[in-house]
Design a protein around this motif. Structure first.
Motif, PDB file in Angstrom:
ATOM      1  N   ASP A 256     -27.827 -63.160 -88.848  1.00  0.00           N
ATOM      2  CA  ASP A 256     -26.955 -64.175 -88.249  1.00  0.00           C
ATOM      3  C   ASP A 256     -27.559 -64.683 -86.937  1.00  0.00           C
ATOM      4  O   ASP A 256     -28.168 -63.913 -86.183  1.00  0.00           O
ATOM      5  N   VAL A 257     -27.373 -65.967 -86.690  1.00  0.00           N
ATOM      6  CA  VAL A 257     -27.920 -66.602 -85.487  1.00  0.00           C
ATOM      7  C   VAL A 257     -26.776 -67.212 -84.689  1.00  0.00           C
ATOM      8  O   VAL A 257     -26.022 -68.042 -85.200  1.00  0.00           O
ATOM      9  N   VAL A 258     -26.637 -66.759 -83.448  1.00  0.00           N
ATOM     10  CA  VAL A 258     -25.576 -67.241 -82.560  1.00  0.00           C
ATOM     11  C   VAL A 258     -26.225 -68.112 -81.484  1.00  0.00           C
ATOM     12  O   VAL A 258     -27.086 -67.650 -80.731  1.00  0.00           O
ATOM     13  N   CYS A 259     -25.823 -69.373 -81.445  1.00  0.00           N
ATOM     14  CA  CYS A 259     -26.381 -70.334 -80.485  1.00  0.00           C
ATOM     15  C   CYS A 259     -25.389 -70.481 -79.342  1.00  0.00           C
ATOM     16  O   CYS A 259     -24.223 -70.800 -79.563  1.00  0.00           O
ATOM     17  N   LEU A 260     -25.861 -70.257 -78.116  1.00  0.00           N
ATOM     18  CA  LEU A 260     -24.989 -70.396 -76.949  1.00  0.00           C
ATOM     19  C   LEU A 260     -25.415 -71.598 -76.136  1.00  0.00           C
ATOM     20  O   LEU A 260     -26.602 -71.769 -75.843  1.00  0.00           O
ATOM     21  N   SER A 261     -24.445 -72.437 -75.771  1.00  0.00           N
ATOM     22  CA  SER A 261     -24.743 -73.539 -74.859  1.00  0.00           C
ATOM     23  C   SER A 261     -23.712 -73.556 -73.749  1.00  0.00           C
ATOM     24  O   SER A 261     -22.643 -72.959 -73.862  1.00  0.00           O
ATOM     25  N   GLY A 262     -24.056 -74.228 -72.680  1.00  0.00           N
ATOM     26  CA  GLY A 262     -23.195 -74.267 -71.496  1.00  0.00           C
ATOM     27  C   GLY A 262     -24.065 -74.198 -70.253  1.00  0.00           C
ATOM     28  O   GLY A 262     -25.167 -73.635 -70.301  1.00  0.00           O
ATOM     29  N   ASP A 263     -23.569 -74.748 -69.170  1.00  0.00           N
ATOM     30  CA  ASP A 263     -24.350 -74.838 -67.935  1.00  0.00           C
ATOM     31  C   ASP A 263     -24.684 -73.465 -67.362  1.00  0.00           C
ATOM     32  O   ASP A 263     -24.129 -72.458 -67.770  1.00  0.00           O
ATOM     33  N   LEU A 264     -25.568 -73.475 -66.377  1.00  0.00           N
ATOM     34  CA  LEU A 264     -25.893 -72.274 -65.615  1.00  0.00           C
ATOM     35  C   LEU A 264     -24.593 -71.702 -65.044  1.00  0.00           C
ATOM     36  O   LEU A 264     -23.797 -72.440 -64.466  1.00  0.00           O
ATOM     37  N   GLY A 265     -24.377 -70.414 -65.263  1.00  0.00           N
ATOM     38  CA  GLY A 265     -23.178 -69.778 -64.740  1.00  0.00           C
ATOM     39  C   GLY A 265     -21.948 -69.919 -65.634  1.00  0.00           C
ATOM     40  O   GLY A 265     -20.862 -69.472 -65.266  1.00  0.00           O
ATOM     41  N   ALA A 266     -22.126 -70.516 -66.805  1.00  0.00           N
ATOM     42  CA  ALA A 266     -20.983 -70.694 -67.711  1.00  0.00           C
ATOM     43  C   ALA A 266     -20.508 -69.349 -68.255  1.00  0.00           C
ATOM     44  O   ALA A 266     -19.305 -69.113 -68.411  1.00  0.00           O
ATOM     45  N   GLY A 267     -21.454 -68.460 -68.546  1.00  0.00           N
ATOM     46  CA  GLY A 267     -21.074 -67.148 -69.082  1.00  0.00           C
ATOM     47  C   GLY A 267     -21.835 -66.744 -70.342  1.00  0.00           C
ATOM     48  O   GLY A 267     -21.418 -65.835 -71.055  1.00  0.00           O
ATOM     49  N   LYS A 268     -22.969 -67.381 -70.596  1.00  0.00           N
ATOM     50  CA  LYS A 268     -23.747 -67.086 -71.808  1.00  0.00           C
ATOM     51  C   LYS A 268     -24.281 -65.650 -71.778  1.00  0.00           C
ATOM     52  O   LYS A 268     -24.200 -64.930 -72.771  1.00  0.00           O
ATOM     53  N   THR A 269     -24.811 -65.249 -70.631  1.00  0.00           N
ATOM     54  CA  THR A 269     -25.338 -63.879 -70.529  1.00  0.00           C
ATOM     55  C   THR A 269     -24.194 -62.866 -70.514  1.00  0.00           C
ATOM     56  O   THR A 269     -24.291 -61.802 -71.143  1.00  0.00           O
ATOM     57  N   THR A 270     -23.114 -63.192 -69.843  1.00  0.00           N
ATOM     58  CA  THR A 270     -21.922 -62.332 -69.840  1.00  0.00           C
ATOM     59  C   THR A 270     -21.447 -62.093 -71.269  1.00  0.00           C
ATOM     60  O   THR A 270     -21.142 -60.961 -71.667  1.00  0.00           O
ATOM     61  N   PHE A 271     -21.423 -63.153 -72.065  1.00  0.00           N
ATOM     62  CA  PHE A 271     -21.027 -63.066 -73.474  1.00  0.00           C
ATOM     63  C   PHE A 271     -21.996 -62.155 -74.233  1.00  0.00           C
ATOM     64  O   PHE A 271     -21.583 -61.264 -74.984  1.00  0.00           O
ATOM     65  N   THR A 272     -23.290 -62.360 -74.006  1.00  0.00           N
ATOM     66  CA  THR A 272     -24.319 -61.599 -74.735  1.00  0.00           C
ATOM     67  C   THR A 272     -24.264 -60.115 -74.378  1.00  0.00           C
ATOM     68  O   THR A 272     -24.436 -59.249 -75.242  1.00  0.00           O
ATOM     69  N   LYS A 273     -24.035 -59.815 -73.096  1.00  0.00           N
ATOM     70  CA  LYS A 273     -23.931 -58.412 -72.663  1.00  0.00           C
ATOM     71  C   LYS A 273     -22.790 -57.711 -73.392  1.00  0.00           C
ATOM     72  O   LYS A 273     -22.936 -56.584 -73.867  1.00  0.00           O
ATOM     73  N   ALA A 274     -21.636 -58.366 -73.479  1.00  0.00           N
ATOM     74  CA  ALA A 274     -20.468 -57.762 -74.136  1.00  0.00           C
ATOM     75  C   ALA A 274     -20.709 -57.622 -75.636  1.00  0.00           C
ATOM     76  O   ALA A 274     -20.316 -56.628 -76.253  1.00  0.00           O
ATOM     77  N   LEU A 275     -21.385 -58.606 -76.216  1.00  0.00           N
ATOM     78  CA  LEU A 275     -21.733 -58.550 -77.640  1.00  0.00           C
ATOM     79  C   LEU A 275     -22.647 -57.347 -77.897  1.00  0.00           C
ATOM     80  O   LEU A 275     -22.411 -56.550 -78.804  1.00  0.00           O
ATOM     81  N   GLY A 276     -23.679 -57.241 -77.076  1.00  0.00           N
ATOM     82  CA  GLY A 276     -24.662 -56.165 -77.243  1.00  0.00           C
ATOM     83  C   GLY A 276     -24.036 -54.790 -77.073  1.00  0.00           C
ATOM     84  O   GLY A 276     -24.309 -53.866 -77.843  1.00  0.00           O
TER      85      GLY A 276
END
Ligand code: ADP
Ligand code: MG
Length: 153
Positions: free
Chosen positions: A28-48
């Motif tokens: 599965d491939v999850v594509c994240l978009s959104g500005d700097l500071g939107a929360g893409k890494t925060t999302f990925t950390k919780a996913l991981g």
């Protein structure tokens, strides 16, 4: 395809990511978009974390892709610093897509032409200091089942 949209605080962003972790399958491939500071890494950390990854997940700014061992491996891309989109293809992205892990791509909008047709698109929009709007859209071939199971609407 169905889209679900929700305004979330950080704990909810993390809860959605953790629930998603239980539903994703290898390949599965999850594509994240959104500005700097939107929360893409925060999302990925919780996913991981919910995928059983013990290592601390950080932004793979210098490597472009970081591989983590979990119950299922996580391949975490951050393509923000690519000079041109084709570098994404040249680093062997295709092999990751067909690999044994789940791919998460921060700034996926920058490499649209090299993404697999089958993907889950998650856009995170900054609303204010503590709130974000999360929009989740599966590609046609990804189907609606997972988004229904996520049940965030
Ligand atoms: P990005 O990877 O998109 O650049 P980060 O995840 O690195 O963004 O940073 C997001 C920042 O926003 C973090 O400091 C996080 O604590 C904060 N934040 C505040 N509210 C939220 C929210 N509702 N969802 C996600 N992150 C939030
Ligand atoms: Mg980031």
């Amino acid at each position: 395809m169905n889209m679900c949209r929700k305004v979330v605080k950080q704990s909810q962003t993390e809860a959605i990511a953790a629930k998603l972790a239980t539903l994703l399958k290898p390949g599965d491939v999850v594509c994240l978009s959104g500005d700097l500071g939107a929360g893409k890494t925060t999302f990925t950390k919780a996913l991981g974390k919910a995928m059983g990854i013990r290592e601390n997940i950080t932004s793979p700014t210098f490597n472009l892709v970081q591989e983590y061992d979990g119950d299922v491996p996580l391949y975490h891309f951050d393509v923000y610093r690519l000079l041109k989109p084709s570098e994404f293809r040249d680093l062997g992205a295709e092999e990751y897509f067909s690999g044994a892990g789940v791919c998460v791509i921060e700034w996926a909008n920058l490499v649209k032409e090299y993404l697999p047709e089958r993907h889950l698109w998650i856009e995170i929009k900054w609303l204010d200091a503590s709130r974000r709007e999360i929009c989740i859209t599966p590609s046609e071939t990804f189907g609606n089942t997972l988004v229904k199971e996520l049940g965030i609407t």
